[in-house]
Design an enzyme around this catalytic site. Structure first.
Site, PDB file in Angstrom:
ATOM      1  N   ASP A 163      35.170  41.728  34.490  1.00 47.16           N
ATOM      2  CA  ASP A 163      35.915  41.992  35.720  1.00 47.16           C
ATOM      3  C   ASP A 163      35.105  41.574  36.944  1.00 47.16           C
ATOM      4  OD1 ASP A 163      34.063  44.129  35.154  1.00 47.16           O
ATOM      5  OD2 ASP A 163      34.893  45.090  36.936  1.00 47.16           O
ATOM      6  N   GLU A 164      35.783  41.395  38.038  1.00 44.64           N
ATOM      7  CA  GLU A 164      35.181  41.211  39.360  1.00 44.64           C
ATOM      8  C   GLU A 164      34.042  40.194  39.354  1.00 44.64           C
ATOM      9  OE1 GLU A 164      36.206  45.638  41.085  1.00 44.64           O
ATOM     10  OE2 GLU A 164      34.329  45.348  40.024  1.00 44.64           O
TER      11      GLU A 164
END
Length: 513
Positions: A321-322
């Site tokens: 993620d991210e």
């Protein structure tokens, strides 16, 4: 993840109506179970645990666990013998209970739990605990009496994966804290604990081939402080404690982003060959492994190999993620090289739902953990069509680090304010458009620790919302009813007080003394 980085009620449990003669008995512990069982049929009378009561079991581990729960408060010896008034049997359960369900029968003469596996017996034992007075959870002898209301419960889970996640990277939490968290989630039939072992602020697992990950990368945490890490012996202790509670540990190494602790430990993992300083803030999205260097893949391969050797469960979580500091092309290149490494080690890959990005190939058994705020995600829908399964963790429903309301001292607010009803009033099987219930592996409640430095902090944010999410993961959709749940949840308060759990006394729940 994080942007800054039960008809109605219990007697619609499919509750089979009791004979007219016992309708007037009123509310008993059988009406106060969390999660709600599939079927409850109360009967006359009760079984009383006495000094001479013995436990008979087809599984020594579950018998020892039950005796360990009951002995301190009762003061009884509760020997484990071939025959006993409490009987745990791996035979005679209906096929409908499946691999994790059970049938529990209570008469004035005794208690019998039947299941098809030890995990089913263990789940039946958790129900038996809740049928006993809350004082049975006391660490010292209490007066009793120790009565279990008579009746029959037939029960099995809605979803195979019922998870909690503990972030030990932002703030390090020691082995004993993790073990107590395992004890508490087991009561609500959670069967997976996902440990977030690495992030920008800390690396928490010893890796022999890259020792500075733990000794340097694990030396701090959010806001500073000593940090910490688990030795391999520590991690094995956690895994073994979980296994005795029929809980699978799912370790997470978040890559290619959320990696500052690793980058600070080894300069060669950075594209410019310069190690950044250790990080104690909370902003995310700024770090990335250098996806163009071969040493990066040697690093990941070594970490996965050592982690897989320590982890008997089928899953390894690879974050994903991210990764804002990684280009889309580099992200796809990295994931397409790294995920097959885990598969080659006999593991199924779990990742935050961003791992389903375009140009990322599907790996066998791949599981996406959905943490988005919306009920529609085309990327996830496309991945499901390609064979992926989904763990539901919508941040605005399941993130236990979100504040309850604006006055909550701990936690954050980026996803939502989440009161108990918000955590309970949604359906994992229909939440995400284009993702049928058959594609939902289960539900998980993450607990991020940017603001949670102590065990009491964890307790306050997890309880009472974790049992709410646990019920969504276990109980039939037909039992879902807020009015019923809040009453049953209220009945848990004396048990939590006896266990020493510092829970949030939500004004939405009519807590019992």
């Amino acid at each position: 993840m994080r942007l800054f980085a039960l008809g109605t009620l219990l007697l619609a449990f499919a509750v089979v109506a009791p004979p007219p003669a016992i309708v007037a008995h009123g509310r008993t512990a059988m009406h106060d179970l969390v999660p709600a069982p599939v079927s409850v049929r109360p009967a006359r009378g009760a079984f009383t645990l006495r000094p001479g009561t013995a436990i008979a079991s087809d599984d020594a581990g579950v018998a020892a666990y039950l005796a360990g729960v009951l002995r301190p408060a009762t003061g009884y010896a509760l020997p484990i013998r071939p025959k006993g008034a409490i009987s745990l049997r791996l035979e005679g359960a209906p096929a409908s209970v499946g691999p994790e369900g059970y049938q529990l029968d209570v008469t004035p003469r005794g208690v019998t739990i039947r299941a098809r596996t030890p995990a089913g017996l263990f789940n039946g034992v958790q129900t038996l605990r809740q049928l006993l007075p809350a004082s049975v959870e006391s660490p010292s002898v209490r007066p009793g009496p120790w009565q279990v209301p008579a009746g029959r419960i037939v029960d099995h889970p809605r979803f195979a994966y019922r998870g909690a996640m503990l972030d030990v990277a932002r703030h390090f939490h020691p082995v004993e804290t993790v073990k107590r968290y395992l004890d508490r989630i087991a009561l609500y039939k959670i069967n997976h604990l996902h440990l977030h072992l690495s992030d920008d602020q800390g690396w928490r697992i010893a890796i022999d081939s890259w020792p500075r990950l733990a000794t340097h990368g694990g030396s701090t945490q959010v806001g500073g402080g000593p940090g910490g890490y688990y030795t391999k012996a520590d991690y094995r202790e956690i895994v073994a404690h979980a296994a005795r509670r029929h809980i699978t540990i799912v370790p997470e190494i978040d890559v290619p982003g959320h990696t500052n602790a690793a980058l600070a430990s080894y300069a060669e993992l950075n594209c410019d060959g310069v190690a950044p300083p250790l990080y104690t803030g909370v902003k995310v999205g700024f770090s990335s492994l250098c996806t163009s260097k071969e040493i990066t893949y040697t690093f990941v391969r070594d970490v996965l190999r050592e982690l897989a050797e320590l982890t008997p469960g089928p899953y390894v979580h690879l974050g994903g993620d991210e990764a804002d500091a990684t280009s889309d092309a580099d992200f796809a290149t990295f994931v397409n090289r790294v995920h097959p490494m885990a598969v080659s080690l006999g593991k199924k890959v779990v990742g935050w739902h961003q791992i389903a990005a375009p140009d990322v190939r599907h790996s066998p058994g791949r599981v996406l953990q959905y943490w988005g705020l919306t009920s529609d995600d085309a990327t996830v829908t496309r991945a499901v069509a390609g064979g992926a399964k989904v763990i539901m963790s919508p941040a605005n429903k399941t993130y236990l680090d979100m504040k309850y309301d604006a006055t909550t001292k701990l936690g954050t607010t980026w996803a939502a304010l989440i009161e108990v009803r918000d955590a309970y009033d949604w359906d994992p099987g229909t939440h995400l458009a284009g993702v049928p219930e058959s594609a939902v592996l289960g539900v998980e409640a993450p607990l991020w620790t940017e603001t949670l430095a102590t065990e009491k902090d964890l307790e306050h944010m997890a309880f009472p919302r974790l049992p709410a999410v646990a019920e969504l993961a276990w109980s039939p959709r037909s039992t879902h009813d807020w009015a019923s749940f809040r009453e049953r949840l209220a009945a848990q308060a004396p048990r939590w007080q006896t266990l020493g759990i510092g829970f949030h006394r939500s004004p939405q729940v009519p807590w019992r003394a």
